[in-house]
Enzyme design. Structure first.
Site, short mmCIF file in Angstrom:
data_model
loop_
_atom_site.label_atom_id
_atom_site.label_comp_id
_atom_site.label_asym_id
_atom_site.label_seq_id
_atom_site.Cartn_x
_atom_site.Cartn_y
_atom_site.Cartn_z
N ARG A 134 17.27 -32.36 9.53
CA ARG A 134 16.05 -32.73 10.25
C ARG A 134 16.33 -33.86 11.25
NH1 ARG A 134 10.21 -32.70 7.09
NH2 ARG A 134 9.34 -31.26 8.59
N VAL A 187 6.36 -40.12 3.71
CA VAL A 187 7.05 -39.03 3.01
C VAL A 187 6.02 -38.02 2.49
CG1 VAL A 187 8.98 -40.51 2.37
CG2 VAL A 187 7.07 -40.25 0.79
N ASN A 188 6.50 -36.89 2.03
CA ASN A 188 5.58 -35.85 1.59
C ASN A 188 4.94 -36.20 0.24
OD1 ASN A 188 8.36 -35.60 1.34
ND2 ASN A 188 8.24 -33.50 0.61
N THR A 189 3.68 -35.83 0.10
CA THR A 189 2.95 -36.06 -1.16
C THR A 189 2.31 -34.74 -1.57
OG1 THR A 189 1.10 -36.80 0.20
CG2 THR A 189 2.43 -38.51 -0.82
N GLU A 248 -2.39 -31.16 13.59
CA GLU A 248 -1.21 -30.50 14.16
C GLU A 248 -1.62 -29.60 15.32
OE1 GLU A 248 1.31 -28.79 11.11
OE2 GLU A 248 0.86 -30.52 9.85
N LEU A 258 -9.25 -39.28 2.43
CA LEU A 258 -9.56 -38.13 1.58
C LEU A 258 -10.95 -37.59 1.92
CD1 LEU A 258 -8.31 -39.16 -1.99
CD2 LEU A 258 -7.16 -37.76 -0.29
N CYS A 308 -2.98 -30.38 4.54
CA CYS A 308 -3.84 -31.49 4.11
C CYS A 308 -5.10 -31.11 3.34
CB CYS A 308 -4.26 -32.30 5.33
SG CYS A 308 -2.93 -33.31 5.94
#
Ligand code: UDX
Ligand code: ADP
Length: 452
Positions: free
Chosen positions: A37, A85-87, A160, A216, A271
């Site tokens: 990446r 980072v990814n969650t 996105e 959220l 998301c």
């Protein structure tokens, strides 16, 4: 300042590129464990597709924007560290299928505690459950060796496909931090970074938990609107109403507004589902089962819509798609991205593959490897063919499914497509981009969600 961002993904990469582009006084280094990446970020072919991103990366890369795998070195030097980072949703143990998997966040916190030197501001960029900052703080303080850490929450609201314009002119920037003097000073430092290009009145500062929960909540509200209109689309089909007309009539009420009222095969992306599941888990954790059930219904409606679309295809094609070629135009979860996470196309294709259909997919930006991964299909599995263009995908097909609203699909020669298809030919419009009446005139038996 020296800024480090851990995680060079869909959020970290574009956000840091914009900060470097707009705040030229700061040096920004984006680090990732994934060497491929990082190599791609340093090449002419960036790892993610976003309109306008190439230009801003090229303008700053090598000047005040760097991409590196030296995670420790970059943490050591940094005054401010973004965690991006990814969650993902947990797939194991307690909270499986609902809670956020925080192991990557925790690993970052431990690494920061281990190697950072001097006082550091740690900024949560990834969307996290409320009170994650507290855990990060505890990990950092348990190994502080006299250093001071300030934790801030700065959730990213970019979508996105429009990331660059969202970052350039955001509706708001949200920064949460502890309300003690040191916390307020840290908040101010981050405000100053954004104030290089974002009007000050659009930068909202709150306490930590409000910021975490706002992200959220914003995603839950957006997803709820889509599930609401999708629920109405089923009723429109039963009654003969047109869901687009209903959405337009409803959306002209200034209290409701027109955005995010487009009925679809269901929302996708990394998301919405994840964040609502997270919210549901939090509500349960805090003893609020009724609130949890309320939000969970948004996801249930989304699942219903995806399966309903696939079922409708089967019933329309005389109750069987076995051995029939079904063309799928678009696999990304929305246009202008190569991201396929939770794309409705995955669920529709899976349902049809289970019904023994042969799927021929064309997407302008998604690779074959990515599609096979998402559908858990081996390279030699012939139930999936990945085509070089829409004409190849649709030739001899019994039905065409429009699953992503790529602009280029609007310019397709549908007369040619119709002529080359197996007859009778059916068109299923999941994303509302074409004039179904015009397609009917060509001969298509056209069917769109909500239009009957
Ligand atoms: C979303 C939020 O918009 C963004 O603020 C947050 O930071 C991340 O999550 P994203 O998932 O990138 O962004 O895209 P978005 O434009 O919100 O679309 C999500 C899904 O909803 C897509 O599958 C899209 O096709 C679908 N959608 C959107 C609809 O079905 N109908 C609509 O009216 C709008
Ligand atoms: P998002 O959409 O939230 O940006 P992505 O999955 O696209 O999520 O990106 C997250 C990135 O974070 C991945 O490239 C992953 O390799 C990286 N990452 C995860 N954990 C670490 C870590 N401990 N150190 C460095 N990079 C990490």
């Amino acid at each position: 300042m020296k800024i480090c961002c851990i995680g060079a993904g869909y959020v970290g990469g574009p956000t840091m590129a914009m900060i470097a582009h707009k705040s030229v006084d700061h040096t920004v280094t984006v680090v990732d464990l994934n060497k491929a990446r990082i190599d791609a970020w340093n090449s002419e072919s960036l790892p993610i597709f976003e309109p306008g991103l190439d230009t801003i990366v090229q303008a700053s890369r090598g000047k005040n924007l760097f991409f590196s795998t030296d995670v420790e070195g970059s943490i050591r030097d940094a005054d401010m560290i973004f965690i991006s980072v990814n969650t993902p949703t947990k797939t194991y143990g307690s909270g499986s299928g609902r809670a956020a998997d925080l192991r990557y966040i925790e690993k970052c916190a431990r690494q920061i505690a281990e190697v950072s030197e001097g006082d550091t501001i740690v900024v949560e960029k990834s969307t996290l459950p409320v009170r994650t900052a507290e855990s990060v703080k505890r990990i950092l303080e348990s190994n502080s060796k006299g250093r001071q850490f300030q934790i801030l929450s700065n959730p990213e609201f970019l979508a996105e496909g429009t990331a660059v314009q969202d970052l350039e002119a955001p509706d708001r920037v949200l920064i949460g931090g502890s309300q003690c003097p040191e916390g307020l000073a840290a908040i101010q430092k981050l405000v100053d970074v954004y104030a290089s290009w974002v009007p000050r009145e659009k930068i909202i500062t709150t306490n930590l938990w409000s910021s975490e929960l706002s992200k959220l909540t914003a995603n839950a509200f957006l997803a709820q609107r889509i599930s609401s209109i999708n629920a109405i689309s089923a009723l429109c089909e039963a009654t003969g109403a047109d869901v687009d007309e209903v959405a337009h009539a409803v959306g002209t009420d200034s209290r409701i507004g027109p955005k995010f009222l487009k009925s679809s095969v269901g929302f996708g992306g990394s998301c919405f589902q994840k964040d609502i599941l997270n919210l549901v888990y939090l509500c349960e954790h805090f003893g609020l089962p009724d609130v949890a059930t309320y939000w969970n219904s948004v996801i249930e409606m989304n699942d219903y819509q995806k399966h309903r679309f696939a079922r409708r295809i089967v019933t329309t094609l005389f109750n069987t798609v076995s051995d029939k070629k079904i063309a799928v135009l678009g696999f990304a979860f929305k246009k202008d991205t190569n991201d396929t996470r939770e794309s409705a196309a995955i669920y529709v294709c899976r349902d049809l593959i289970e019904e023994l259909a042969n799927i021929a997919v064309y997407d302008p930006k998604v690779t074959e490897a990515q599609m096979r991964r998402e559908l858990s299909l081996a390279t030699d599995d012939t139930q999936l063919t990945v085509c070089k263009d829409a004409y190849e995908a649709t030739c001899d097909a019994h039905a065409v499914l429009l699953l992503t609203e790529w602009e280029e699909f609007k310019a397709l020669d549908f007369e040619r497509i119709y002529r080359d298809m197996h007859q009778p030919a059916f068109l299923f419009d999941g994303r509302n981009i074409l004039d179904l009446n015009a397609l009917r005139e060509i001969g298509f038996e056209a069917s769109g969600i909500g239009r009957g």
